[in-house]
Scaffold this motif. Structure first.
Motif, PDB file in Angstrom:
ATOM      1  N   VAL A 109       0.826  -1.212   0.000  1.00  0.00           N
ATOM      2  CA  VAL A 109       0.000   0.000   0.000  1.00  0.00           C
ATOM      3  C   VAL A 109       0.861   1.263   0.000  1.00  0.00           C
ATOM      4  O   VAL A 109       1.809   1.372   0.751  1.00  0.00           O
ATOM      5  CB  VAL A 109      -0.979   0.070   1.205  1.00  0.00           C
ATOM      6  N   TYR A 110       0.505   2.168  -0.859  1.00  0.00           N
ATOM      7  CA  TYR A 110       1.195   3.451  -0.932  1.00  0.00           C
ATOM      8  C   TYR A 110       0.114   4.524  -1.018  1.00  0.00           C
ATOM      9  O   TYR A 110      -0.602   4.610  -2.011  1.00  0.00           O
ATOM     10  CB  TYR A 110       2.111   3.459  -2.156  1.00  0.00           C
ATOM     11  N   ASN A 126       9.513   5.370  -0.128  1.00  0.00           N
ATOM     12  CA  ASN A 126       8.830   4.663  -1.192  1.00  0.00           C
ATOM     13  C   ASN A 126       9.841   3.870  -2.034  1.00  0.00           C
ATOM     14  O   ASN A 126      10.751   4.423  -2.630  1.00  0.00           O
ATOM     15  CB  ASN A 126       8.090   5.694  -2.066  1.00  0.00           C
ATOM     16  N   GLY A 158       8.681   1.207  -4.127  1.00  0.00           N
ATOM     17  CA  GLY A 158       7.981   0.629  -5.278  1.00  0.00           C
ATOM     18  C   GLY A 158       7.206  -0.628  -4.927  1.00  0.00           C
ATOM     19  O   GLY A 158       7.508  -1.319  -3.957  1.00  0.00           O
ATOM     20  N   ALA A 166       7.800  -3.825  -2.284  1.00  0.00           N
ATOM     21  CA  ALA A 166       6.811  -4.050  -1.229  1.00  0.00           C
ATOM     22  C   ALA A 166       6.299  -5.491  -1.290  1.00  0.00           C
ATOM     23  O   ALA A 166       6.172  -6.162  -0.256  1.00  0.00           O
ATOM     24  CB  ALA A 166       5.658  -3.058  -1.368  1.00  0.00           C
ATOM     25  N   GLY A 205      -3.953  -2.856  -2.785  1.00  0.00           N
ATOM     26  CA  GLY A 205      -4.558  -2.320  -1.572  1.00  0.00           C
ATOM     27  C   GLY A 205      -5.568  -1.227  -1.837  1.00  0.00           C
ATOM     28  O   GLY A 205      -5.861  -0.418  -0.962  1.00  0.00           O
ATOM     29  N   ASP A 206      -6.093  -1.169  -3.054  1.00  0.00           N
ATOM     30  CA  ASP A 206      -6.977  -0.056  -3.398  1.00  0.00           C
ATOM     31  C   ASP A 206      -8.422  -0.490  -3.625  1.00  0.00           C
ATOM     32  O   ASP A 206      -9.197   0.246  -4.229  1.00  0.00           O
ATOM     33  CB  ASP A 206      -6.442   0.667  -4.634  1.00  0.00           C
ATOM     34  N   GLN A 264      -9.530  -2.498  -5.696  1.00  0.00           N
ATOM     35  CA  GLN A 264      -9.874  -2.843  -7.092  1.00  0.00           C
ATOM     36  C   GLN A 264      -9.955  -4.369  -7.243  1.00  0.00           C
ATOM     37  O   GLN A 264     -10.784  -4.877  -7.984  1.00  0.00           O
ATOM     38  CB  GLN A 264      -8.854  -2.252  -8.075  1.00  0.00           C
ATOM     39  N   ARG A 266      -5.196   2.559 -20.287  1.00  0.00           N
ATOM     40  CA  ARG A 266      -4.910   1.419 -19.435  1.00  0.00           C
ATOM     41  C   ARG A 266      -5.214   0.083 -20.098  1.00  0.00           C
ATOM     42  O   ARG A 266      -4.371  -0.796 -20.143  1.00  0.00           O
ATOM     43  CB  ARG A 266      -5.696   1.525 -18.121  1.00  0.00           C
ATOM     44  N   THR A 325      -5.712   7.692  -5.785  1.00  0.00           N
ATOM     45  CA  THR A 325      -5.453   7.737  -7.234  1.00  0.00           C
ATOM     46  C   THR A 325      -4.460   6.654  -7.621  1.00  0.00           C
ATOM     47  O   THR A 325      -3.700   6.161  -6.789  1.00  0.00           O
ATOM     48  CB  THR A 325      -4.838   9.103  -7.644  1.00  0.00           C
ATOM     49  N   SER A 326      -4.463   6.321  -8.936  1.00  0.00           N
ATOM     50  CA  SER A 326      -3.503   5.341  -9.449  1.00  0.00           C
ATOM     51  C   SER A 326      -2.096   5.912  -9.323  1.00  0.00           C
ATOM     52  O   SER A 326      -1.898   7.122  -9.429  1.00  0.00           O
ATOM     53  CB  SER A 326      -3.802   5.020 -10.906  1.00  0.00           C
ATOM     54  N   LYS A 327      -1.122   5.031  -9.083  1.00  0.00           N
ATOM     55  CA  LYS A 327       0.246   5.499  -8.864  1.00  0.00           C
ATOM     56  C   LYS A 327       1.071   5.484 -10.152  1.00  0.00           C
ATOM     57  O   LYS A 327       2.240   5.812 -10.145  1.00  0.00           O
ATOM     58  CB  LYS A 327       0.941   4.616  -7.810  1.00  0.00           C
ATOM     59  N   TYR A 328       0.477   5.054 -11.246  1.00  0.00           N
ATOM     60  CA  TYR A 328       1.253   4.950 -12.486  1.00  0.00           C
ATOM     61  C   TYR A 328       0.584   5.725 -13.609  1.00  0.00           C
ATOM     62  O   TYR A 328      -0.634   5.809 -13.691  1.00  0.00           O
ATOM     63  CB  TYR A 328       1.373   3.481 -12.918  1.00  0.00           C
ATOM     64  N   ARG A 341       4.802   4.098 -17.955  1.00  0.00           N
ATOM     65  CA  ARG A 341       5.123   2.688 -17.743  1.00  0.00           C
ATOM     66  C   ARG A 341       5.262   1.937 -19.064  1.00  0.00           C
ATOM     67  O   ARG A 341       5.884   0.888 -19.107  1.00  0.00           O
ATOM     68  CB  ARG A 341       4.109   2.028 -16.824  1.00  0.00           C
TER      69      ARG A 341
HETATM   70  N1  UDP Z   1       1.789   0.690  -4.752  1.00  0.00           N
HETATM   71  C1  UDP Z   1       2.888   0.588  -3.902  1.00  0.00           C
HETATM   72  N2  UDP Z   1       3.998   1.316  -4.177  1.00  0.00           N
HETATM   73  C2  UDP Z   1       4.084   2.136  -5.272  1.00  0.00           C
HETATM   74  C3  UDP Z   1       2.970   2.196  -6.143  1.00  0.00           C
HETATM   75  C4  UDP Z   1       1.850   1.456  -5.861  1.00  0.00           C
HETATM   76  O1  UDP Z   1       2.841  -0.138  -2.902  1.00  0.00           O
HETATM   77  O2  UDP Z   1       5.124   2.782  -5.444  1.00  0.00           O
HETATM   78  C5  UDP Z   1       0.573  -0.090  -4.454  1.00  0.00           C
HETATM   79  C6  UDP Z   1      -0.717   0.738  -4.456  1.00  0.00           C
HETATM   80  O3  UDP Z   1      -0.957   1.329  -3.205  1.00  0.00           O
HETATM   81  C7  UDP Z   1      -1.745  -0.327  -4.787  1.00  0.00           C
HETATM   82  C8  UDP Z   1      -0.979  -1.252  -5.724  1.00  0.00           C
HETATM   83  O4  UDP Z   1       0.400  -1.036  -5.471  1.00  0.00           O
HETATM   84  O5  UDP Z   1      -2.137  -1.055  -3.634  1.00  0.00           O
HETATM   85  C9  UDP Z   1      -1.309  -0.992  -7.181  1.00  0.00           C
HETATM   86  O6  UDP Z   1      -1.143   0.385  -7.475  1.00  0.00           O
HETATM   87  P1  UDP Z   1      -2.199   1.204  -8.344  1.00  0.00           P
HETATM   88  O7  UDP Z   1      -3.589   0.876  -7.923  1.00  0.00           O
HETATM   89  O8  UDP Z   1      -1.811   2.633  -8.315  1.00  0.00           O
HETATM   90  O9  UDP Z   1      -1.909   0.610  -9.796  1.00  0.00           O
HETATM   91  P2  UDP Z   1      -2.980   0.380 -10.959  1.00  0.00           P
HETATM   92  O10 UDP Z   1      -4.127  -0.390 -10.368  1.00  0.00           O
HETATM   93  O11 UDP Z   1      -3.364   1.746 -11.375  1.00  0.00           O
HETATM   94  O12 UDP Z   1      -2.198  -0.395 -11.981  1.00  0.00           O
END
Ligand code: UDP
Ligand code: MG
Length: 407
Positions: A15-16, A75, A77, A81, A99-100, A102, A136, A208-211, A215
């Motif tokens: 989780v971030y 952080n 990545g 983690a 952890g979001d 989804q 995406r 929000t999404s982290k990427y 990528r």
């Molecule tokens: N996350 C993390 N470190 C990071 C980026 C993301 O631990 O540097 C975690 C984030 O909190 C989430 C999971 O990785 O639980 C997936 O990230 P995100 O939902 O942003 O990615 P997406 O679903 O948009 O591909």
């Protein structure tokens, strides 16, 4: 659970900045795990969040004996983690998930059931993915198609974090950089038997999404890198459908030989082109042959340092140290773009300066190859690369004890 009893199931959640998501997610996971009826632990890995994620988790932990929290000082990545979660997980079976909210914990029993059909890794497939279409879902379909062609692992959704693993298998898979996206392909190196099932997927409600789109380029470089890694290491895998019981890639002599073989093979075309050009364009020919020779040199040095680096107690060779710690970015990310630019520049210059252009192209290729070779060293030492600093580890008494044992 007492201190000697290990849980059957470990759920790993990186989780971030997910303060609003962690409590509802934990409650859902807990409800599902209770319904399964096996012993379990839930490991949240706080990847250096700047919001109140850690405070929320700490408070929750004081009420929840099954919850463990690993915290990174900064952080590092999602891959790091996840790797930390896998390292500290004590269960025989491990689940990873975002952890979001989804991913849906309700899919966990199905994943475990599939795993019990004698697989080592079961991947979730977000067939009805709830993310933006152009930025995406389309890139993801293209990337997964390329990955399946390049690696021969025909998984629809490499990027889905919701996966189930046999602990003894995933703990052997080296993870570094952003390799969490390539866990299925990486797992073939240790001979994992892989399956996939369709899982639910929800739109992000909080945070929000982290990427971003950045990528895409990184994923292209990663695909190239792990193609080489697979060609160097995959022969060690037990591909007869039996799980491995020991680190296959620790066979130093084989690794040394394989790196030598790949680099030597790459050098061959340069010798041939050099020989063909010798009477037509001397400078280009000489530079080709020079490049071929350098590649062989690299293959020897790399093979040597790789083998040396893999001995866990030995010091790293200077070359291995350079690729592992000296590169601010991963080797392929650092040398790949520079090599591509030099080669492109060389191609343009060839028109006006036929003597200089080819040399530049060759240097460009060499620089690119350096990135690839550095990557094999980095991969072989992935455990050292994932240099996360765990600040605190909180859990029920047994896991604290486990942490003390590890550190
Ligand atoms: N996350 C993390 N470190 C990071 C980026 C993301 O631990 O540097 C975690 C984030 O909190 C989430 C999971 O990785 O639980 C997936 O990230 P995100 O939902 O942003 O990615 P997406 O679903 O948009 O591909
Ligand atoms: Mg997400």
């Amino acid at each position: 659970m007492n201190a000697t009893q290990k849980p059957y199931l470990s759920i790993v959640v990186p989780v971030y900045n997910e303060a609003e998501n962690v409590v509802p997610l934990y409650k859902k996971i807990r409800a599902v795990c209770e319904s399964i009826g096996e012993t379990y632990e839930v490991l949240f890995v706080d990847d250096g969040s700047h919001d109140s994620t850690f405070e929320v988790l700490s408070k929750l932990r004081s009420q929840e004996p099954h919850l463990a929290v690993i915290r990174f000082q900064e952080n590092a990545g999602q891959t790091a983690a996840m790797a930390a979660g896998f390292e500290f997980a004590q269960g025989e079976r491990i689940i990873s998930m975002d952890g979001d909210l989804q991913n849906d914990p309700a899919d966990i029993p199905n994943l475990l059931e599939k795993l019990d059909e004698d697989y080592d890794l079961v991947c979730g497939w977000r067939k009805e993915r709830q993310d933006k279409f152009w930025t995406r879902r389309v890139p993801s379909v293209v990337a997964n198609w390329i990955i399946s062609k390049v690696t021969g692992v025909a998984i629809h959704d490499n990027g889905c974090s919701l996966k189930a693993y046999r602990a003894e298998v995933i703990k052997q898979v080296p993870l570094y950089g952003e390799m969490h996206r390539f866990i299925p392909a990486m797992s073939t190196v240790v001979g994992a038997r892989i399956a996939e099932i369709v899982v639910k997927h929800h739109p992000r409600r909080f945070g929000t999404s982290k990427y971003g789109l950045g990528r895409i380029w990184r994923v292209i470089l990663d695909i190239l890198a792990f193609k080489l890694i697979l060609s160097v290491f995959a022969r060690h895998a037990n591909l007869n459908g039996q799980p491995l019981t020991q680190h296959a890639y620790h066979n130093q002599m084989k690794a040394k030989f394989n790196v030598f073989r790949v680099a030597a093979f790459l050098s061959l075309p340069f010798f041939i082109i050099g020989a063909l050009l010798i009477n037509v364009a001397t400078i280009a020919a000489v530079s080709c042959i020079g490049l071929g020779t350098s590649l062989i040199g690299i293959s020897l040095i790399t093979g040597w340092s790789l083998a040396k680096a893999q001995r866990e107690t030995a010091d790293l060779s200077p070359l291995a140290s350079f690729f592992i710690y000296g590169c601010a970015k991963r080797p392929i990310r650092r040398f790949g773009p520079a090599g591509a630019v030099l080669s492109a520049l060389g191609s343009i210059l060839t028109i006006g300066f036929p003597n200089v252009g080819p040399i530049l192209i060759n240097i460009g290729i060499l620089v690119f190859c350096c990135g690839l070779f550095g990557e094999t060293i980095t991969y072989a030492n992935a455990k050292r690369v994932v240099d996360y600093t765990v600040e605190i580890f909180l859990n029920a008494k047994d896991s604290v004890k486990h942490f003390e044992d590890v550190s």
